[in-house]
Structures are given as structure tokens and as C-alpha cells.
Design an enzyme around this catalytic site. Structure first.
Site, PDB file in Angstrom:
ATOM      1  N   ASP A  13      37.578 -27.635 -34.113  1.00  0.00           N
ATOM      2  CA  ASP A  13      36.514 -26.877 -33.420  1.00  0.00           C
ATOM      3  C   ASP A  13      37.023 -26.307 -32.358  1.00  0.00           C
ATOM      4  OD1 ASP A  13      35.266 -28.217 -35.070  1.00  0.00           O
ATOM      5  OD2 ASP A  13      33.272 -29.189 -34.633  1.00  0.00           O
TER       6      ASP A  13
ATOM      7  N   ARG B 224      31.272 -38.854 -20.228  1.00  0.00           N
ATOM      8  CA  ARG B 224      31.141 -37.586 -20.023  1.00  0.00           C
ATOM      9  C   ARG B 224      30.549 -37.541 -18.752  1.00  0.00           C
ATOM     10  NH1 ARG B 224      33.044 -37.694 -24.601  1.00  0.00           N
ATOM     11  NH2 ARG B 224      31.771 -37.217 -26.128  1.00  0.00           N
TER      12      ARG B 224
ATOM     13  N   ASP C 134      25.715 -35.014 -26.235  1.00  0.00           N
ATOM     14  CA  ASP C 134      26.418 -34.769 -25.575  1.00  0.00           C
ATOM     15  C   ASP C 134      26.410 -33.610 -25.005  1.00  0.00           C
ATOM     16  OD1 ASP C 134      28.176 -37.629 -26.122  1.00  0.00           O
ATOM     17  OD2 ASP C 134      29.658 -36.001 -27.151  1.00  0.00           O
TER      18      ASP C 134
ATOM     19  N   SER D  84      32.454 -38.043 -38.119  1.00  0.00           N
ATOM     20  CA  SER D  84      33.250 -38.032 -36.738  1.00  0.00           C
ATOM     21  C   SER D  84      33.794 -39.291 -35.913  1.00  0.00           C
ATOM     22  CB  SER D  84      32.095 -36.689 -36.971  1.00  0.00           C
ATOM     23  OG  SER D  84      31.439 -37.841 -35.858  1.00  0.00           O
TER      24      SER D  84
END
Length: 401
Positions: free
Chosen positions: A9, A91, A120, A174
């Protein structure tokens, strides 16, 4: 300035930024203890035309645990009563460091690979704006038309982006990982009524396969932070690494959760937080003898709000910082040791001691307390507590209401 993992990605995003925006791209890869070799990310970025001086790979494990995980664990933060916030807490650090490097190299925009459906994107962008209110943010998943894996692979082949053989097929789910946890979501895990396959689990053996003999450990705390394991001083990242190994080997830390995302939908995730689960139990145990009842109960009332702020991405908000000051104040005497038994998925507290303990055997004993507590005092205390209840009962007797 691209948050770059080296996977399919973000490699496609890198080339897409070069073609769609005509941009010079700088990559940033953070080592938060995800357990992957980061050297290939550098090689792949170089192969895609990124200058060596524009490739940043940084080991942030100590900062991650010391300045983000530990403060959060002082709060005993659990989102919706279950989730130890392993992805959420990573994050803000990535976003902050990305902005710092962007300013260092003179970048005028930052980019992330989060989708337009998840949490996210919010967490990254709130961190960006909190650290640079004027930064331009590029979120490819909200802009491009590469909305399927087939299109991503076609784009990669068009621009000769190497794709590992195991990445050509549709990924079964994922995975996101760091030193605190691993999370697995999507695809074969989307039905919340189907038990996850054994292959889903990344960080733990099953409780059934764990040893029949328990493991006994002792964690030392200072001001709410774990500082030693079995008497050996450890840095924050070393501590979490060691607890992860102990948790893994004893089948500890698995959670199958349906959570409420910030964007409004429910999602199902499989989370593994072996070391964090041990740390959470130990921290609550040392607090139980060192924190006053009023302070502890107030902390427990504040915790859901604190956890929600972390989950939603408001780490850098003034309200989270205000709560942190109160939480840290409560930790001034949270110092001592906790003994734990780890056994087949369970974390069992078997001992706790502190030089600042508020626990008094003289007060709680059923034996002669030598006058430390006069039981007759309880009668007046109870009558005062019952006054409003007695008043209500008298009204009800008179009026029926």
C-alpha cells in the site's frame, strides 16, 4: 513526507505521490517494535527513486513506551472496558515525529496510508494539525480510484514496484503491530460470530497450549511506572519486551472485540497484548495498597474519558493533558512490588508490598485490634448515612410515593 512501511500500500502511495502530485517524496519509517526488519523498507524506497538522505528510519521504541504507553497505563486506560489501546497510542508519536522531520527537510505536506473508513486517519491527522496547524495533509485512500487490491497490484506492475509472492493474493486479514500489541482485522474476521482461526494470532500461544506449571514474577514500580522485573532494573522498552515474552509463553493477552469506531461503525478486531495485560494487572495491584479510596474512585471515573480521548486521537488535546496531570499526581506514592502468577491465559496477583502502603492489618483484623478502631462508632456513621433513606421511607409511608 510519507509515513512509509515498505509494504504494498505505502509503496503504491509513494509512486502515486510522484505521479499524481509530481512531488519529491521523503519517507519516514518508525520502529515501534513491530517485529519486522526495517532494512527492506530502505532498499525499496531507494529502488523507487528516493534519495538516501530523504529516507528516515528511526528507532522510537523507548520513547514510545516511556512517553506514551507508560502515561496511558498510569490511567489504567481501557476503551469500552476491554481494549488496551495498542494501535491508538502509537499514532500520536508517529504523527508528531513525521511533522518534526517534515519541518526539518522543508516538506510542505504530509501523507499517511490510512483508509477513509477507519480511526487511524483521524489519529494521524489530529496529531499532524496539533503539531503544525498549517500543514497540508494528503490521504490517498480518500482521493484516488485504486479502490481494490486488483487495481493496486495493476498500478504496482505498471510502475515495476516489486510485490512479494505472498502479497499478490487477497490478504485474509490486515495486521498492525508494535511493542504494545498486534491487531488483526477485516476479511475473514468480519463476521463476529465466527471464531478466529489459530493462524490469526501473532503474539501468543493458546492458553490450552501454555505450560501446566505457573510462572511466578515480581514487578517493581516507581511512581506508577514499572522499573524492574524480578529485581533487575529495565528500561521501559526492555520491560515491555520482557513482559511480552512471558505473556506469549503463558497464553496471556488475547481479546476478541467488537468496538465502536470514531467514524460511527462497529468493527471486530482480534487483539493480542501479552505484556500490557500483565502490566495492567500489576499496576492496579500496586495502586490498591497505595492510592486513597477517593483518589482511586475518581481515577476510575475519569478513565473512560481518558481512554476515549486516546482512541479518538486527541492525545495532544488540552483535556487529555489536564487529565494526565491529575493522574500523575495520584501516582506519587505508587511505588513498591507486585508478585504475579502467570498461568494458562491468566494473570493472578499473589502479593503486593509498598513502603507507602495504606493497608493496615491493625485496622482490618478480626482479632483484637488494640483499640485502633472502635466498632461502636459505626452505629452513628450508619444512621447518618441512612438519614435521607429514612426520610424517604417516612414520606412513602405517609403518601405512598
Amino acid at each position: 513526507m510519507l509515513a512509509y512501511s515498505g509494504g504494498l500500500d505505502t509503496s503504491v502511495i509513494l509512486k502515486w505521490l510522484q505521479t499524481a502530485y509530481g512531488a519529491e517524496v521523503v519517507t519516514f519509517t518508525a520502529d515501534l517494535g513491530q517485529g519486522e526488519e526495517l532494512g527492506p523498507a530502505r532498499k525499496k524506497a531507494e529502488m523507487l527513486g528516493i534519495k538516501p538522505e530523504n529516507i528516515f528510519i528511526e528507532d522510537l521504541r523507548e520513547e514510545f513506551v516511556r512517553d506514551y504507553v507508560y502515561p496511558m497505563f498510569r490511567a489504567n486506560a481501557l476503551y469500552e472496558g476491554v481494549y488496551l489501546l495498542g494501535t491508538s497510542i502509537a499514532r500520536p508519536l508517529i504523527g508528531k515525529r513525521q511533522i518534526e522531520i517534515a519541518e526539518q527537510v522543508g516538506a510542505d505536506a504530509v501523507c499517511h496510508g490510512a483508509t477513509g473508513k477507519g480511526n487511524d486517519q483521524v489519529r494521524f491527522e489530529l496529531a499532524y494539525y496539533a503539531n503544525n496547524p498549517d500543514i497540508k495533509v494528503i490521504a490517498p485512500w480518500r482521493e484516488w480510484d485504486l479502490n481494490s487490491r486488483t487495481k493496486l497490484i495493476e498500478f504496482a506492475e505498471q510502475y515495476q514496484i516489486p510485490i512479494a509472492k505472498d502479497k499478490r493474493g487477497e490478504a485474509p486479514f490486515s495486521v498492525d503491530a508494535n511493542l504494545l500489541h498486534s491487531s488483526s482485522e477485516g476479511k475473514i474476521l468480519e463476521d463476529p460470530n465466527v471464531e478466529p482461526h489459530v493462524d490469526v494470532f501473532q503474539r501468543t500461544i493458546s492458553p490450552e497450549a501454555a505450560p501446566d506449571k505457573p510462572t511466578i514474577i515480581e514487578i517493581g514500580f516507581e511512581k506508577g511506572d514499572a522499573v524492574s522485573l524480578d529485581g533487575k532494573p529495565l528500561t521501559p522498552a526492555q520491560m515491555l519486551t520482557a513482559l511480552n515474552a512471558l505473556g506469549r509463553d503463558n497464553g496471556i493477552g488475547r481479546v476478541d472485540l467488537v468496538e465502536n469506531r470514531f467514524v460511527g461503525m462497529k468493527s471486530r478486531g482480534i487483539y493480542e497484548t501479552p505484556g500490557g495485560t500483565i502490566l495492567y494487572a500489576a499496576h492496579r495491584a500496586i495502586e490498591s495498597i497505595t492510592v486513597d479510596r477517593g483518589a482511586m474512585h475518581l481515577k476510575d471515573e475519569l478513565m473512560p474519558k481518558y481512554a476515549e480521548l486516546v482512541y479518538y486521537g486527541f492525545w495532544f488535546s488540552p483535556e487529555r493533558e489536564m487529565l494526565q496531570v491529575a493522574i500523575d499526581k495520584s501516582q506519587e506514592c505508587v511505588t513498591g512490588t507486585v508478585r504475579l502468577k502467570l498461568y494458562k491465559g491468566n494473570v493472578i496477583v499473589i502479593g503486593r508490598a509498598s513502603p507507602y502502603s495504606l493497608y493496615s492489618q491493625d485496622l482490618v483484623t478480626f482479632e483484637d485490634d488494640h483499640g485502633a478502631y472502635d466498632q461502636k462508632d459505626a452505629a452513628g456513621f450508619i444512621r447518618l448515612q441512612a438519614l435521607r433513606l429514612r426520610t424517604l421511607a417516612m414520606r412513602k409511608r405517609k403518601t405512598g410515593k
